[in-house]
Scaffold this motif. Structure first.
Motif, PDB file in Angstrom:
ATOM      1  N   ILE A   9       0.959  -1.205   0.025  1.00  0.00           N
ATOM      2  CA  ILE A   9       0.065  -0.269  -0.038  1.00  0.00           C
ATOM      3  C   ILE A   9       0.954   1.185  -0.012  1.00  0.00           C
ATOM      4  N   LEU A  10       0.709   2.125  -0.954  1.00  0.00           N
ATOM      5  CA  LEU A  10       1.243   3.476  -0.830  1.00  0.00           C
ATOM      6  C   LEU A  10       0.331   4.619  -0.283  1.00  0.00           C
ATOM      7  N   ARG A  11       0.898   5.271   0.603  1.00  0.00           N
ATOM      8  CA  ARG A  11       0.450   6.425   1.240  1.00  0.00           C
ATOM      9  C   ARG A  11       0.485   7.465   0.222  1.00  0.00           C
ATOM     10  N   LEU A  12      -0.222   8.745   0.483  1.00  0.00           N
ATOM     11  CA  LEU A  12      -0.118   9.909  -0.376  1.00  0.00           C
ATOM     12  C   LEU A  12       0.966  10.422  -0.821  1.00  0.00           C
ATOM     13  N   LYS A  13       2.118  10.759   0.216  1.00  0.00           N
ATOM     14  CA  LYS A  13       3.237  11.261  -0.135  1.00  0.00           C
ATOM     15  C   LYS A  13       4.183  10.249  -0.905  1.00  0.00           C
ATOM     16  N   ASP A  14       4.167   8.873  -0.646  1.00  0.00           N
ATOM     17  CA  ASP A  14       4.851   7.890  -1.482  1.00  0.00           C
ATOM     18  C   ASP A  14       4.172   8.052  -2.952  1.00  0.00           C
ATOM     19  N   LEU A  15       2.865   7.885  -2.976  1.00  0.00           N
ATOM     20  CA  LEU A  15       2.217   8.153  -4.208  1.00  0.00           C
ATOM     21  C   LEU A  15       2.593   9.242  -5.082  1.00  0.00           C
ATOM     22  N   GLN A  16       2.775  10.363  -4.498  1.00  0.00           N
ATOM     23  CA  GLN A  16       2.936  11.547  -5.149  1.00  0.00           C
ATOM     24  C   GLN A  16       4.426  11.686  -5.739  1.00  0.00           C
ATOM     25  N   GLU A  17       5.421  11.021  -4.923  1.00  0.00           N
ATOM     26  CA  GLU A  17       6.684  11.065  -5.250  1.00  0.00           C
ATOM     27  C   GLU A  17       7.030  10.069  -6.288  1.00  0.00           C
ATOM     28  N   ARG A  18       6.005   9.037  -6.372  1.00  0.00           N
ATOM     29  CA  ARG A  18       6.210   7.870  -7.598  1.00  0.00           C
ATOM     30  C   ARG A  18       5.619   8.368  -8.940  1.00  0.00           C
ATOM     31  N   ILE A  19       4.429   9.176  -8.718  1.00  0.00           N
ATOM     32  CA  ILE A  19       3.802   9.572 -10.098  1.00  0.00           C
ATOM     33  C   ILE A  19       4.105  10.719 -10.480  1.00  0.00           C
ATOM     34  N   LYS A  20       4.569  11.935  -9.457  1.00  0.00           N
ATOM     35  CA  LYS A  20       4.952  13.176  -9.756  1.00  0.00           C
ATOM     36  C   LYS A  20       3.669  14.024 -10.128  1.00  0.00           C
ATOM     37  N   LEU A  21       2.726  14.080  -9.370  1.00  0.00           N
ATOM     38  CA  LEU A  21       1.469  14.614  -9.516  1.00  0.00           C
ATOM     39  C   LEU A  21       1.010  15.102  -7.880  1.00  0.00           C
ATOM     40  N   SER A  22       0.450  16.314  -8.050  1.00  0.00           N
ATOM     41  CA  SER A  22       0.364  17.049  -6.785  1.00  0.00           C
ATOM     42  C   SER A  22      -1.202  16.288  -6.043  1.00  0.00           C
ATOM     43  N   ARG A  23      -1.289  16.631  -4.704  1.00  0.00           N
ATOM     44  CA  ARG A  23      -2.245  15.920  -3.999  1.00  0.00           C
ATOM     45  C   ARG A  23      -3.842  16.147  -4.798  1.00  0.00           C
ATOM     46  N   SER A  24      -3.687  17.856  -5.292  1.00  0.00           N
ATOM     47  CA  SER A  24      -5.137  18.066  -5.994  1.00  0.00           C
ATOM     48  C   SER A  24      -4.966  17.473  -7.347  1.00  0.00           C
ATOM     49  N   GLY A  25      -4.041  17.172  -7.857  1.00  0.00           N
ATOM     50  CA  GLY A  25      -3.864  16.493  -9.216  1.00  0.00           C
ATOM     51  C   GLY A  25      -4.447  15.199  -9.289  1.00  0.00           C
ATOM     52  N   ILE A  26      -4.034  14.382  -8.083  1.00  0.00           N
ATOM     53  CA  ILE A  26      -4.338  12.847  -7.967  1.00  0.00           C
ATOM     54  C   ILE A  26      -5.946  13.047  -7.694  1.00  0.00           C
ATOM     55  N   TYR A  27      -6.581  13.813  -6.930  1.00  0.00           N
ATOM     56  CA  TYR A  27      -7.868  13.954  -6.500  1.00  0.00           C
ATOM     57  C   TYR A  27      -8.833  14.201  -7.671  1.00  0.00           C
ATOM     58  N   ALA A  28      -8.351  15.245  -8.567  1.00  0.00           N
ATOM     59  CA  ALA A  28      -8.906  15.448  -9.627  1.00  0.00           C
ATOM     60  C   ALA A  28      -8.976  14.556 -10.755  1.00  0.00           C
ATOM     61  N   LYS A  29      -8.151  13.472 -10.946  1.00  0.00           N
ATOM     62  CA  LYS A  29      -8.048  12.537 -11.637  1.00  0.00           C
ATOM     63  C   LYS A  29      -8.982  11.387 -11.205  1.00  0.00           C
ATOM     64  N   ILE A  30      -9.027  11.291  -9.811  1.00  0.00           N
ATOM     65  CA  ILE A  30      -9.824  10.169  -9.263  1.00  0.00           C
ATOM     66  C   ILE A  30     -11.161  10.697  -9.589  1.00  0.00           C
ATOM     67  N   SER A  31     -11.557  11.910  -9.426  1.00  0.00           N
ATOM     68  CA  SER A  31     -13.099  12.824  -9.559  1.00  0.00           C
ATOM     69  C   SER A  31     -13.524  12.476 -11.079  1.00  0.00           C
ATOM     70  N   ALA A  32     -12.441  12.449 -11.949  1.00  0.00           N
ATOM     71  CA  ALA A  32     -12.798  12.376 -13.401  1.00  0.00           C
ATOM     72  C   ALA A  32     -12.797  10.878 -13.735  1.00  0.00           C
ATOM     73  N   GLY A  33     -12.576  10.171 -12.915  1.00  0.00           N
ATOM     74  CA  GLY A  33     -12.396   8.467 -13.183  1.00  0.00           C
ATOM     75  C   GLY A  33     -11.173   8.210 -14.031  1.00  0.00           C
ATOM     76  N   GLN A  34     -10.221   8.767 -13.878  1.00  0.00           N
ATOM     77  CA  GLN A  34      -8.882   8.569 -14.483  1.00  0.00           C
ATOM     78  C   GLN A  34      -7.631   8.100 -13.654  1.00  0.00           C
ATOM     79  N   PHE A  35      -7.969   7.675 -12.505  1.00  0.00           N
ATOM     80  CA  PHE A  35      -7.017   7.297 -11.612  1.00  0.00           C
ATOM     81  C   PHE A  35      -7.633   6.445 -10.682  1.00  0.00           C
ATOM     82  N   PRO A  36      -7.186   5.356  -9.960  1.00  0.00           N
ATOM     83  CA  PRO A  36      -7.649   4.239  -9.068  1.00  0.00           C
ATOM     84  C   PRO A  36      -8.160   5.258  -7.807  1.00  0.00           C
ATOM     85  N   PRO A  37      -9.157   4.848  -7.308  1.00  0.00           N
ATOM     86  CA  PRO A  37      -9.588   5.490  -5.906  1.00  0.00           C
ATOM     87  C   PRO A  37      -8.794   4.647  -4.701  1.00  0.00           C
TER      88      PRO A  37
END
Length: 116
Positions: A9-37
């Motif tokens: 399991i990746l926590r948010l900080k690890d995820l951000q470091e790995r995919i190089k997206l901001s927190r808001s960018g990750i959640y925007a993609k989740i809302s758009a159905g473009q990223f795993p929840p």
């Protein structure tokens, strides 16, 4: 992931470091159905399965390779953004240099290409 290997399991900080997206960018993609929840770990904790993130990264690689292979030739449909280059086009005078290499890169990541 094998049956003997536990899910990672990746926590948010690890995820951000790995995919190089901001927190808001990750959640925007989740809302758009473009990223795993995320999965809920506790009352104030979420995480993402590493296997889901790996699949998402591979899907982005395939999509990126497909976009890069779009033929710029006016000969296909008159709009300059024709269907994916096909073998005959990669050797023709209308393709940009490097189209053959892009097809090879797509083959290496295992993406399937359908002629449009």
């Amino acid at each position: 992931m094998s049956a003997t290997q536990p899910a990672s399991i990746l926590r948010l900080k690890d995820l951000q470091e790995r995919i190089k997206l901001s927190r808001s960018g990750i959640y925007a993609k989740i809302s758009a159905g473009q990223f795993p929840p995320p999965i809920i770990l506790g009352p104030r904790a979420v995480g993402w399965l590493e296997s889901d993130i790996e699949q998402w990264i591979k899907s982005r690689l395939r999509a990126s390779a497909l976009d890069a292979m779009r033929c710029p030739s006016e000969d296909h449909d008159g709009r300059g953004s024709g269907p994916l280059c096909h073998r005959a086009c990669t050797t023709g005078p209308t393709c940009l240099p490097g189209q053959t290499e892009k097809i090879s890169a797509l083959t290496m990541i295992g993406a399937e290409v359908e002629a449009v």
